[in-house]
Every structure is written in structure tokens, then in C-alpha cells.
Write an enzyme that holds these catalytic residues in place. Structure first.
Site, PDB file in Angstrom:
ATOM      1  N   ASN A   1      45.830  27.893  41.189  1.00 54.78           N
ATOM      2  CA  ASN A   1      46.549  27.020  42.116  1.00 54.78           C
ATOM      3  C   ASN A   1      45.730  26.770  43.388  1.00 54.78           C
ATOM      4  OD1 ASN A   1      46.676  29.448  43.441  1.00 54.78           O
ATOM      5  ND2 ASN A   1      48.905  29.652  43.390  1.00 54.78           N
TER       6      ASN A   1
ATOM      7  N   ASP B   1      41.438  41.004  50.736  1.00 57.95           N
ATOM      8  CA  ASP B   1      42.870  41.245  50.544  1.00 57.95           C
ATOM      9  C   ASP B   1      43.141  42.555  49.812  1.00 57.95           C
ATOM     10  OD1 ASP B   1      41.774  40.347  48.165  1.00 57.95           O
ATOM     11  OD2 ASP B   1      42.932  38.502  48.083  1.00 57.95           O
TER      12      ASP B   1
ATOM     13  N   GLU C   1      48.342  31.386  49.367  1.00 54.05           N
ATOM     14  CA  GLU C   1      48.964  30.558  48.340  1.00 54.05           C
ATOM     15  C   GLU C   1      49.222  29.153  48.878  1.00 54.05           C
ATOM     16  OE1 GLU C   1      49.085  31.756  45.509  1.00 54.05           O
ATOM     17  OE2 GLU C   1      50.068  33.699  45.341  1.00 54.05           O
TER      18      GLU C   1
ATOM     19  N   HIS D   1      44.374  28.935  45.322  1.00 53.87           N
ATOM     20  CA  HIS D   1      44.471  29.908  46.428  1.00 53.87           C
ATOM     21  C   HIS D   1      43.107  30.541  46.680  1.00 53.87           C
ATOM     22  CE1 HIS D   1      45.725  33.348  43.468  1.00 53.87           C
ATOM     23  NE2 HIS D   1      44.460  33.510  43.766  1.00 53.87           N
TER      24      HIS D   1
HETATM   25  C1  F6R Z   1      40.638  38.367  45.123  1.00 51.92           C
HETATM   26  C2  F6R Z   1      41.148  37.107  45.635  1.00 51.92           C
HETATM   27  C3  F6R Z   1      41.692  36.044  44.760  1.00 51.92           C
HETATM   28  C4  F6R Z   1      40.853  35.794  43.524  1.00 51.92           C
HETATM   29  C5  F6R Z   1      41.466  34.674  42.676  1.00 51.92           C
HETATM   30  C6  F6R Z   1      40.678  34.429  41.415  1.00 51.92           C
HETATM   31  O1  F6R Z   1      40.196  39.205  46.178  1.00 51.92           O
HETATM   32  O2  F6R Z   1      41.148  36.979  46.801  1.00 51.92           O
HETATM   33  O3  F6R Z   1      41.798  34.862  45.518  1.00 51.92           O
HETATM   34  O4  F6R Z   1      39.557  35.428  43.918  1.00 51.92           O
HETATM   35  O5  F6R Z   1      42.765  35.017  42.340  1.00 51.92           O
HETATM   36  O6  F6R Z   1      40.781  35.535  40.585  1.00 51.92           O
HETATM   37  P1  F6R Z   1      39.915  35.658  39.269  1.00 51.92           P
HETATM   38  O7  F6R Z   1      38.494  35.787  39.685  1.00 51.92           O
HETATM   39  O8  F6R Z   1      40.412  36.919  38.592  1.00 51.92           O
HETATM   40  O9  F6R Z   1      40.158  34.428  38.454  1.00 51.92           O
END
Ligand code: F6R
Length: 249
Positions: A136, A67, A143, A138
């Protein structure tokens, strides 16, 4: 779903890096699906060390990131392009032309999404996809919602995600409102998936992912249906799981 629980974040990072190394050892032109966020940073550090110690050669490796924020220039230090350079790409011998990250600045964003999936398809699919998980549940920027998105698309970020990510920006107002992300379908097509989670604040999302109903309200729950998923956790993220369901490594 195979679940490994590590003593701490350092061990988790080591384990994850070892799996990537094995993948590249078995197939030098592996296609890696990569994630940003704080969780994989330790794994990237270990991969750089392995590269410096001549344990891995990235010269034939191909990468696709999950992403990118929309309308955030790639030289902005919060863009995922910048993140990947700073945490991995600048320190290994991956070829620039083999790196793929969605272009959140694309004028024709729909075309960008279609072409991104098409590039993954043409190369033969992702061999191993690294995922983090949001509080959450995701994955990528998928989301909680009412349906699983099949393809790469533009998503409106939920307030909770913007707040969680605001720690990296000067203020909440600076956090982009939209992102381009591989859809659940694009992620699901990966041959192998490695989900990483560390810390107490991920324990509930991990519990729901492993034991909950498969529903787009818990995007990571779809992983229950995939044939080849490895989940690597630290003790805190595994806190709500039944010990019979995991191996301690
Ligand atoms: C990042 C991504 C997100 C993160 C998620 C967890 O490329 O796709 O889904 O993996 O938000 O983020 P952290 O590791 O910062 O807790």
C-alpha cells in the site's frame, strides 16, 4: 529520483550493499537508517560477506531503525530487535551502544518517540536511510492516511499490513496492532534515501510512488520531493515504469 533496475533480487541486494559500503568508506562514522522486512535481507547478507572479507568496518557506524512493533518483547523472534540481530548486527562489528531501535515496550511511549527523534537530531541526522515499501506504499509503518506525520509516533497498523505480516507469525491474532515508527518527516530529513523493492506485488506501489500525486494516501510519494533518492528495483517491481525513466544495471 534516480531509478536503477536490476536483473534479479541478488543483483539488487549487491547494488544496495555496494552503496552502503561506499557511504561507510567515505565517512566511517556514517549514520545509517535501517529497515526490516524481507526486502533488505539480501543486502544485509552481502554486507556481512563484505565485512567478513574486510571490505567494510562498522566500528564507528551508528544505526537507527525505522520502526518496531509495540508491546512485543525484544526477545520475541518477530520483534525488529531480534530481526536486526539475526540478519546483521550479530555478524558485524557495530558497537551495541551505536545501535538504536525504537523501544516498543517503553512505559512512556510518547517520551520514547520524542527521545528517538532527538537522538537522531543530536547525532547530526541520518546519512543514508534504507527503505522497503509496503503493497500500500507505506514506508516505515506510515500507513496511507490523511496527513504526513512529521515525527516518530505510535501508529495503528492497517488490516492489510497486519495480514501481509501475518506470514511471519503463527496467526493473524498474534500480529501486534500498533507499532512505533519514524514519521514521514523524520524519514524525509535523511540526507540520502535508498528505496528497495522486489517482486510483482510491489509494482503498483512503485508506479504510484514515482508517477502519482504526492499525497499521504501514498506515503512513499513524498520521496518525489526529496533531493537525493535512489530507488533500486528488480524487473518485476519495475514492470509498470517507463524504461526511459530508469537505468538497467
Ligand atoms: C520495515 C518497514 C516496512 C517494510 C515494508 C516492506 O522496517 O519499515 O515499511 O519495509 O513493509 O516489507 P517487505 O520488505 O517484507 O516487503
Amino acid at each position: 529520483m534516480k531509478i536503477l533496475v536490476c536483473e534479479n533480487y541478488d543483483k539488487l541486494s549487491e547494488k544496495a550493499a555496494q552503496l552502503i559500503m561506499s557511504q561507510i568508506t567515505l565517512k566511517s562514522n556514517s549514520v545509517l537508517g535501517l529497515a526490516t522486512g524481507s526486502t533488505p535481507i539480501g543486502m544485509y547478507k552481502k554486507l556481512v560477506e563484505m565485512y567478513e572479507n574486510k571490505m567494510i568496518d562498522f566500528s564507528d557506524v551508528i544505526t537507527f531503525n525505522l520502526d518496531e512493533y509495540q508491546n512485543l518483547p525484544i526477545d520475541n523472534d518477530q520483534s525488529y530487535h531480534y530481526f536486526m540481530d539475526e540478519n546483521l548486527f550479530n555478524y558485524i562489528n557495530v558497537k551495541r551502544e551505536n545501535i538504536h531501535i525504537p523501544n516498543g515496550m517503553a512505559k512512556d511511549i510518547k517520551k520514547e518517540c520524542i527521545e528517538y527523534d532527538e537522538s537522531i537530531r543530536k547525532i547530526g541526522g541520518i546519512d543514508i536511510q534504507v527503505l522497503g515499501i509496503g503493497n500500500n506504499a507505506h514506508i516505515g509503518f506510515n500507513e496511507p492516511t490523511v496527513n504526513f506525520e512529521k515525527k516518530t509516533y505510535v501508529v495503528e497498523l492497517q488490516e492489510s499490513t497486519r495480514i501481509a505480516n501475518a506470514r511471519f507469525f503463527n496467526s493473524l491474532d498474534d500480529v501486534p496492532k500498533n507499532a512505533i515508527t519514524m514519521g514521514i518527516g523524520s524519514i524525509f530529513k535523511s540526507k540520502k534515501i535508498m528505496l528497495l523493492a522486489a517482486g510483482e506485488n510491489k509494482a503498483k506501489a512503485i508506479y504510484d510512488t514515482v508517477y502519482g500525486k504526492v499525497t499521504p494516501e501514498v506515503p512513499a510519494s513524498i520521496l518525489q520531493l526529496h533531493d537525493d533518492v535512489i530507488v533500486i528495483l528488480d524487473k518485476e517491481a519495475a514492470r509498470l515504469l517507463n524504461p526511459v525513466d530508469y537505468s538497467v544495471v
